[in-house]
Design an enzyme around this catalytic site. Structure first.
Site, PDB file in Angstrom:
ATOM      1  N   SER A 243       0.860  -1.193   0.000  1.00 58.85           N
ATOM      2  CA  SER A 243       0.000   0.000   0.000  1.00 58.85           C
ATOM      3  C   SER A 243       0.888   1.233   0.000  1.00 58.85           C
ATOM      4  O   SER A 243       2.082   1.153   0.344  1.00 58.85           O
ATOM      5  CB  SER A 243      -0.861  -0.001   1.272  1.00 58.85           C
ATOM      6  OG  SER A 243      -1.449   1.267   1.482  1.00 58.85           O
TER       7      SER A 243
ATOM      8  N   TYR B  27      -2.378  -0.652  10.621  1.00 56.26           N
ATOM      9  CA  TYR B  27      -2.401  -1.056   9.207  1.00 56.26           C
ATOM     10  C   TYR B  27      -1.081  -0.677   8.537  1.00 56.26           C
ATOM     11  O   TYR B  27      -0.479  -1.468   7.813  1.00 56.26           O
ATOM     12  CB  TYR B  27      -3.598  -0.365   8.542  1.00 56.26           C
ATOM     13  CG  TYR B  27      -3.775  -0.636   7.073  1.00 56.26           C
ATOM     14  CD1 TYR B  27      -4.050  -1.920   6.599  1.00 56.26           C
ATOM     15  CD2 TYR B  27      -3.701   0.399   6.136  1.00 56.26           C
ATOM     16  CE1 TYR B  27      -4.240  -2.160   5.243  1.00 56.26           C
ATOM     17  CE2 TYR B  27      -3.883   0.176   4.785  1.00 56.26           C
ATOM     18  CZ  TYR B  27      -4.157  -1.103   4.338  1.00 56.26           C
ATOM     19  OH  TYR B  27      -4.343  -1.342   3.005  1.00 56.26           O
TER      20      TYR B  27
HETATM   21  N1  NAP Z   1      -8.572  -0.300  -1.485  1.00 53.36           N
HETATM   22  C1  NAP Z   1      -7.491   0.439  -1.352  1.00 53.36           C
HETATM   23  O1  NAP Z   1      -7.531   1.683  -1.444  1.00 53.36           O
HETATM   24  C2  NAP Z   1      -6.162  -0.194  -1.130  1.00 53.36           C
HETATM   25  C3  NAP Z   1      -5.032   0.624  -1.243  1.00 53.36           C
HETATM   26  C4  NAP Z   1      -3.787   0.060  -1.039  1.00 53.36           C
HETATM   27  C5  NAP Z   1      -3.665  -1.271  -0.760  1.00 53.36           C
HETATM   28  N2  NAP Z   1      -4.771  -2.051  -0.652  1.00 53.36           N
HETATM   29  C6  NAP Z   1      -4.568  -3.471  -0.345  1.00 53.36           C
HETATM   30  O2  NAP Z   1      -5.118  -4.239  -1.384  1.00 53.36           O
HETATM   31  C7  NAP Z   1      -5.570  -5.495  -0.860  1.00 53.36           C
HETATM   32  C8  NAP Z   1      -7.020  -5.712  -1.259  1.00 53.36           C
HETATM   33  O3  NAP Z   1      -7.786  -4.661  -0.722  1.00 53.36           O
HETATM   34  P1  NAP Z   1      -9.288  -4.348  -1.188  1.00 53.36           P
HETATM   35  O4  NAP Z   1      -9.447  -2.888  -1.077  1.00 53.36           O
HETATM   36  O5  NAP Z   1      -9.597  -5.055  -2.456  1.00 53.36           O
HETATM   37  O6  NAP Z   1     -10.067  -5.012   0.042  1.00 53.36           O
HETATM   38  P2  NAP Z   1     -11.501  -5.714   0.132  1.00 53.36           P
HETATM   39  O7  NAP Z   1     -12.399  -5.231  -0.937  1.00 53.36           O
HETATM   40  O8  NAP Z   1     -11.886  -5.598   1.553  1.00 53.36           O
HETATM   41  O9  NAP Z   1     -11.139  -7.248  -0.202  1.00 53.36           O
HETATM   42  C9  NAP Z   1     -10.263  -7.950   0.634  1.00 53.36           C
HETATM   43  C10 NAP Z   1     -10.197  -9.390   0.196  1.00 53.36           C
HETATM   44  O10 NAP Z   1      -9.308 -10.078   1.094  1.00 53.36           O
HETATM   45  C11 NAP Z   1      -9.985 -11.200   1.646  1.00 53.36           C
HETATM   46  N3  NAP Z   1      -9.516 -11.489   2.992  1.00 53.36           N
HETATM   47  C12 NAP Z   1      -9.587 -10.708   4.100  1.00 53.36           C
HETATM   48  N4  NAP Z   1      -9.100 -11.361   5.157  1.00 53.36           N
HETATM   49  C13 NAP Z   1      -8.696 -12.571   4.707  1.00 53.36           C
HETATM   50  C14 NAP Z   1      -8.112 -13.703   5.335  1.00 53.36           C
HETATM   51  N5  NAP Z   1      -7.857 -13.728   6.648  1.00 53.36           N
HETATM   52  N6  NAP Z   1      -7.833 -14.780   4.573  1.00 53.36           N
HETATM   53  C15 NAP Z   1      -8.104 -14.777   3.254  1.00 53.36           C
HETATM   54  N7  NAP Z   1      -8.661 -13.751   2.604  1.00 53.36           N
HETATM   55  C16 NAP Z   1      -8.953 -12.660   3.338  1.00 53.36           C
HETATM   56  C17 NAP Z   1     -11.464 -10.798   1.618  1.00 53.36           C
HETATM   57  O11 NAP Z   1     -12.328 -11.936   1.609  1.00 53.36           O
HETATM   58  P3  NAP Z   1     -12.933 -12.614   2.923  1.00 53.36           P
HETATM   59  O12 NAP Z   1     -13.320 -11.501   3.853  1.00 53.36           O
HETATM   60  O13 NAP Z   1     -14.052 -13.407   2.386  1.00 53.36           O
HETATM   61  O14 NAP Z   1     -11.835 -13.481   3.460  1.00 53.36           O
HETATM   62  C18 NAP Z   1     -11.529 -10.093   0.267  1.00 53.36           C
HETATM   63  O15 NAP Z   1     -11.653 -11.035  -0.777  1.00 53.36           O
HETATM   64  C19 NAP Z   1      -5.342  -5.430   0.646  1.00 53.36           C
HETATM   65  O16 NAP Z   1      -4.129  -6.050   0.974  1.00 53.36           O
HETATM   66  C20 NAP Z   1      -5.243  -3.941   0.913  1.00 53.36           C
HETATM   67  O17 NAP Z   1      -4.482  -3.673   2.053  1.00 53.36           O
HETATM   68  C21 NAP Z   1      -6.024  -1.531  -0.836  1.00 53.36           C
END
Ligand code: NAP
Length: 241
Positions: free
Chosen positions: A143, A156
């Site tokens: 991130s 985080y």
């Molecule tokens: N959105 C942003 O602005 C942003 C920016 C920078 C980085 N990121 C990073 O990008 C990644 C994805 O983020 P997102 O925004 O797409 O989040 P999201 O929409 O909340 O999706 C997160 C995914 O991770 C899965 N997950 C969560 N806990 C888990 C566990 N213990 N085991 C296996 N799967 C798990 C969730 O499914 P379940 O809950 O069903 O397990 C879901 O499929 C993350 O690492 C986040 O830190 C996001």
């Protein structure tokens, strides 16, 4: 004409929604056999069905990466059912936000268990499959908070800095085995997670999950002579995110 990732197996954690779902779709469209992993069975099965309906190959694998035994069982299944692993995208992550002064230990442990321990265990299991193959690519979704800091995001942010430490060290360790390791550090992406982290933001101005998926595909398109340590990708703005 054969597709870019024909014959390759790619595991994506957190593939049920958001960024991981977009990555899984892009890998499937490029011909990889996609293993879509997350806790919500319904979501990963829907993603796998969608990839298959579009002419690709995929399976949904229920997995909580915060449980070490589940991680080893999931990678054992990949070995048994598909025989190899070419690409691991460590995308699963959770956000827990709030000021340090009130931050609950249970939340700190939870975010660390998923974002750091889970990512570490997945890297470890992937290395065990990739070393005998003498090839593979591990992509860690970190991130912008992997190198910056924002208020109310200390836990985080600490885990995402830790993911950078893991990525940098593993990249050097994996190199002699023909395995590449890179990090992608996105700024704000329009997913449900960002709504929790930054309720003040207008989500329509954020990047799309597909932008991150395309960044993954870019890394995978490079020749094996090229090594990329990290890519910081942010929304287009004159203001800091
Ligand atoms: N959105 C942003 O602005 C942003 C920016 C920078 C980085 N990121 C990073 O990008 C990644 C994805 O983020 P997102 O925004 O797409 O989040 P999201 O929409 O909340 O999706 C997160 C995914 O991770 C899965 N997950 C969560 N806990 C888990 C566990 N213990 N085991 C296996 N799967 C798990 C969730 O499914 P379940 O809950 O069903 O397990 C879901 O499929 C993350 O690492 C986040 O830190 C996001």
């Amino acid at each position: 004409m054969s597709k870019q990732l024909e014959g390759q197996v790619a595991l994506v954690t957190g593939a049920g929604r958001g960024i991981g779902q977009a990555i899984a779709r892009a890998l499937g469209a490029a011909g990889a056999h996609v293993v879509a992993a997350a806790r919500s069975k319904r979501e990963i099965e829907a993603v796998a069905r969608e990839i298959v309906a579009a002419g690709g190959q995929a399976l949904g694998l229920p997995l909580d990466i915060a449980q070490e035994d589940q991680v080893s069982a999931a990678f054992a299944q990949v070995r048994e059912r598909l025989g190899r692993l070419d690409v691991l995208v460590n995308n699963a992550g959770i956000g827990r936000f709030g000021p340090v002064v009130d931050f609950a230990s249970a939340e700190l442990k939870q975010v660390t268990a998923v974002n750091l321990l889970g990512t570490f265990w997945c890297c470890q299991q992937a290395m065990r499959l990739m070393i005998p193959q003498r090839r593979g690519y591990i992509i860690n979704i970190s991130s912008v908070v992997g190198f910056k800091g924002y208020p109310n995001q200390a836990a985080y942010t600490a885990t995402k800095h830790a993911v950078m430490g893991l990525t940098k060290s593993l990249a050097v360790e994996a190199q002699p085995h023909g395995i590449r390791v890179s990090a992608i550090l996105p700024g704000g992406v329009d997913t449900s997670m960002v709504g929790d982290a930054r309720p003040d933001l207008d989500r329509s101005i954020l990047m799309r999950p597909e932008d991150i998926a395309q960044t993954v595909m870019f890394l995978l398109s490079l020749s094996e002579k090229a090594a990329v340590d990290e890519i910081y990708i942010r929304r287009r703005t004159s203001q800091p995110f």
